[in-house]
Design a protein around this motif. Structure first.
Motif, PDB file in Angstrom:
ATOM      1  N   UNK A 150       0.836  -1.182   0.000  1.00 57.00           N
ATOM      2  CA  UNK A 150       0.000   0.000   0.000  1.00 57.00           C
ATOM      3  C   UNK A 150       0.882   1.247   0.000  1.00 57.00           C
ATOM      4  N   UNK A 151       0.329   2.331  -0.477  1.00 52.73           N
ATOM      5  CA  UNK A 151       1.113   3.550  -0.593  1.00 52.73           C
ATOM      6  C   UNK A 151       1.780   3.641  -1.947  1.00 52.73           C
ATOM      7  N   UNK A 152       2.614   4.648  -2.111  1.00 56.07           N
ATOM      8  CA  UNK A 152       3.154   4.968  -3.424  1.00 56.07           C
ATOM      9  C   UNK A 152       4.330   4.097  -3.831  1.00 56.07           C
ATOM     10  N   UNK A 153       5.056   3.504  -2.899  1.00 60.30           N
ATOM     11  CA  UNK A 153       6.041   2.471  -3.206  1.00 60.30           C
ATOM     12  C   UNK A 153       7.030   2.821  -4.295  1.00 60.30           C
ATOM     13  N   UNK A 154       7.752   3.923  -4.153  1.00 59.13           N
ATOM     14  CA  UNK A 154       8.677   4.325  -5.214  1.00 59.13           C
ATOM     15  C   UNK A 154       9.757   3.262  -5.423  1.00 59.13           C
ATOM     16  N   UNK A 206      -6.321   1.311  -6.524  1.00 66.24           N
ATOM     17  CA  UNK A 206      -6.465   2.640  -5.928  1.00 66.24           C
ATOM     18  C   UNK A 206      -5.301   2.946  -4.978  1.00 66.24           C
ATOM     19  N   UNK A 207      -4.770   4.142  -5.092  1.00 58.43           N
ATOM     20  CA  UNK A 207      -3.732   4.603  -4.183  1.00 58.43           C
ATOM     21  C   UNK A 207      -2.333   4.118  -4.483  1.00 58.43           C
ATOM     22  N   UNK A 208      -2.148   3.366  -5.572  1.00 52.86           N
ATOM     23  CA  UNK A 208      -0.823   2.826  -5.875  1.00 52.86           C
ATOM     24  C   UNK A 208       0.053   3.801  -6.666  1.00 52.86           C
ATOM     25  N   UNK A 209      -0.558   4.796  -7.286  1.00 54.35           N
ATOM     26  CA  UNK A 209       0.199   5.691  -8.156  1.00 54.35           C
ATOM     27  C   UNK A 209      -0.027   7.145  -7.745  1.00 54.35           C
ATOM     28  N   UNK A 210       1.067   7.921  -7.748  1.00 52.89           N
ATOM     29  CA  UNK A 210       0.995   9.321  -7.349  1.00 52.89           C
ATOM     30  C   UNK A 210       0.295  10.164  -8.409  1.00 52.89           C
ATOM     31  N   UNK A 211       0.464   9.785  -9.661  1.00 53.07           N
ATOM     32  CA  UNK A 211      -0.175  10.472 -10.776  1.00 53.07           C
ATOM     33  C   UNK A 211      -0.838   9.420 -11.659  1.00 53.07           C
TER      34      UNK A 211
END
Length: 235
Positions: A150-154, A206-211
């Motif tokens: 979960x989160x953006x995970x760069x 949902x929520x995996x990508x910042x843009x």
């Protein structure tokens, strides 16, 4: 997101979190600098699993998937192959492998470094086969894992979700497997012959990508980079 360039194989060169990668038409990911080939969600022996439940499918999915994987290896000559979880459809799949499939998998592991990432379908995937098992694998700026966190995970490269994209055109809708990326992280398509797919508008993404991400859609002989605004939530 970094600019994309067409590769001679019909794939796309791009950067994920600063690391150069090539999204291949096969659905595999190539890290040329590391001579590493990664493929997710092969689901070997899905056909035999369904057959045991009375849902008859031609039991050739494992060999068909191996054919495609071996073709990528022949084309690229990697030094390392990373199978990114759910390589087997269930914990009994290894026992159901045919002698031919078992021989071919052993031959792969004897020729190149083979890393099996643990998946939710196969937490201990390589029992009796060559290779090492890991939860994650760090390569340069990237962290390869089975299930996206979960989160953006760069820098995360994951599978598990089997992304597919639907595009509506003049001739109707087209639904194909795809890579999904915003340049920070990437979700790989399922590589297995019988693996299904989840529309990229599903709440699981949902929520995996910042843009809004781009879908790198697998065509017959090339990848088509399609922006989010052109994708359809329908089938």
């Amino acid at each position: 997101m970094s600019p994309m360039r067409r590769s001679p194989c019909g794939g796309c060169h791009l950067e994920i979190h600063g690391q150069a990668v090539t999204a291949r038409v096969s659905g595999a990911l190539w890290l040329a600098d590391e001579r590493t080939l990664a493929a997710g969600d092969l689901h070997f022996e899905k056909g035999s699993a369904y057959g045991a439940r009375g849902q008859l499918l031609p039991p050739f999915d494992t060999l068909a998937t191996l054919d495609r994987l071996e073709a990528e290896i022949a084309a690229l000559s990697p030094r390392r192959l990373v199978l990114m979880g759910d390589s087997f459809h269930d914990t009994g799949a290894i026992d159901r492998l045919t002698a031919e499939a078992r021989t071919r998998l052993r031959a792969l592991g004897e020729r190149i470094e083979l890393v099996w990432l643990a998946g939710n379908h196969d937490p201990s995937p390589s029992v009796g086969l060559p290779g090492v098992v890991a939860e994650t694998l760090t390569i340069g700026t990237l962290n390869l894992t089975h299930e996206p966190h979960t989160g953006l995970g760069e820098g995360e490269v994951a599978g598990h979700l089997h992304p597919v994209a639907t595009v509506k055109g003049t001739g109707g809708r087209v639904r194909r497997r795809c890579f999904l990326t915003d340049g920070r992280r990437m979700i790989l398509p399922a590589f297995g012959a019988y693996a299904g797919g989840l529309n990229v508008f599903d709440p699981a993404f949902d929520g995996l990508f910042a843009t809004p991400p781009t879908a790198l859609i697998l065509g017959d002989d090339r990848i088509h980079a399609v922006p989010w605004t052109r994708l359809s939530p329908g089938r």
